[in-house]
Scaffold this active site. Structure first.
Site, PDB file in Angstrom:
ATOM      1  N   ALA A  65       0.801  -1.232   0.000  1.00 38.31           N
ATOM      2  CA  ALA A  65       0.000   0.000   0.000  1.00 38.31           C
ATOM      3  C   ALA A  65       0.832   1.280   0.000  1.00 38.31           C
ATOM      4  O   ALA A  65       0.276   2.374   0.093  1.00 38.31           O
ATOM      5  CB  ALA A  65      -0.990   0.026   1.162  1.00 38.31           C
ATOM      6  N   ALA A  66       2.166   1.170  -0.135  1.00 37.92           N
ATOM      7  CA  ALA A  66       2.990   2.387  -0.180  1.00 37.92           C
ATOM      8  C   ALA A  66       2.632   3.232  -1.400  1.00 37.92           C
ATOM      9  O   ALA A  66       2.582   4.463  -1.323  1.00 37.92           O
ATOM     10  CB  ALA A  66       4.469   2.020  -0.197  1.00 37.92           C
ATOM     11  N   GLY A  67       2.364   2.567  -2.522  1.00 34.63           N
ATOM     12  CA  GLY A  67       1.961   3.290  -3.719  1.00 34.63           C
ATOM     13  C   GLY A  67       0.610   3.965  -3.545  1.00 34.63           C
ATOM     14  O   GLY A  67       0.387   5.088  -4.017  1.00 34.63           O
ATOM     15  N   ASP A  68      -0.302   3.290  -2.843  1.00 40.16           N
ATOM     16  CA  ASP A  68      -1.609   3.886  -2.559  1.00 40.16           C
ATOM     17  C   ASP A  68      -1.447   5.122  -1.680  1.00 40.16           C
ATOM     18  O   ASP A  68      -2.129   6.136  -1.868  1.00 40.16           O
ATOM     19  CB  ASP A  68      -2.513   2.875  -1.851  1.00 40.16           C
ATOM     20  CG  ASP A  68      -2.848   1.682  -2.714  1.00 40.16           C
ATOM     21  OD1 ASP A  68      -2.840   1.821  -3.950  1.00 40.16           O
ATOM     22  OD2 ASP A  68      -3.110   0.599  -2.154  1.00 40.16           O
TER      23      ASP A  68
END
Length: 267
Positions: A213-216
């Site tokens: 979820a780092a990209g989110d």
């Protein structure tokens, strides 16, 4: 078990950063659906446009290696049952930003984006998860933002250096007529292409625990800052800051930082 889903992660990320946030989607009236809705409400996300008529709530199995990198297997479940016009009808003139992901059907994403573009709403397209997509059906996107593997899936080019980053960015902009192309480059940070200039923005150093979820997190923070300031570079810097905090924590939406955490974090 962790709450997640790309749209839900980004909705929670936006809410924690101070945005009034509504999620459009679908779950089933089952235990997983109830848990997801409960968590969204807990994070002050409006779920009045999340339908509960699906056959089974979607689920993702996430495998994390010893360096914190992940591989994800997705069962879309109820999200694959969303009706395009039904979803697009939730978009009204009170919305400042529409943020979409590819974790639902292509026709739903296209219908929603085109409705928002027609209404003059800022649109951000997160191209995850990686899959082929007919970008030509959506024209005039404000920001299109894939990660490395998503860039490869959409352009056939892996953005490994400045030359390939620029080449891929040009293809994405030409196909979608996006105002800005922002490539998420993992530990390298991100790149911005505005049609004239390519700007590389390095990541902030952080101890990587879990990249889930780092990209989110990056996309949510970037999108909100862009709506607030109109400055794509300030927006991407905010995305890099938020992402560096997210990778230092376990979990999906649980890793999303608040505005105060970003402000007080020692980068």
């Amino acid at each position: 078990y962790a709450n997640g889903g790309k749209g839900a992660n980004q909705a929670v990320g936006l809410s924690r950063l101070g945005a009034q946030t509504k999620l459009i989607g679908k779950v089933a009236d089952d235990e997983n659906g109830k848990k997801l809705l409960g968590n969204l409400r807990y994070n002050n996300v409006d779920v009045s446009d999340v339908l509960t008529t699906g056959k089974q709530t979607g689920l993702a199995a996430i495998i994390i290696d010893g360096e914190g990198r992940n591989r994800i297997v997705v069962y879309e479940g109820a999200n694959a049952e969303i009706n395009p016009s039904e979803a697009a009808d939730c978009i009204d003139d009170n919305i400042d930003l529409l943020l979409v992901q590819f974790e639902t059907r292509e026709d739903v994403v296209v219908e929603c984006i085109n409705r928002a573009v027609k209404q003059g709403i800022t649109t951000v397209v997160d191209c995850g998860p990686a899959k082929p997509f007919t970008l030509e059906k959506m024209q005039g996107i404000t920001i299109i933002t894939p990660n490395e593997s998503e860039t490869k899936a959409l352009t056939g080019i892996f953005p490994e250096n400045e030359e390939t980053i620029l080449k891929a960015s040009k293809i994405l902009r030409e196909r979608s007529k996006a105002k800005f192309t922002v490539l998420k480059l993992g530990e390298r940070g991100c790149s911005v292409w505005d049609g004239n200039n390519l700007h590389l923005m390095p990541a902030y150093k952080s101890k990587v625990v879990d990249t889930t979820a780092a990209g989110d997190c990056f996309t949510a923070a970037m999108a909100l800052e862009f709506v607030r300031s109109g400055d794509i570079y300030a927006a991407c810097d905010m995305g890099n800051r938020a992402g560096s905090i997210a990778v230092s924590r376990m979990g999906a939406d649980a890793s999303m930082p608040t505005a105060d955490e970003i402000k007080n974090f020692k980068f």
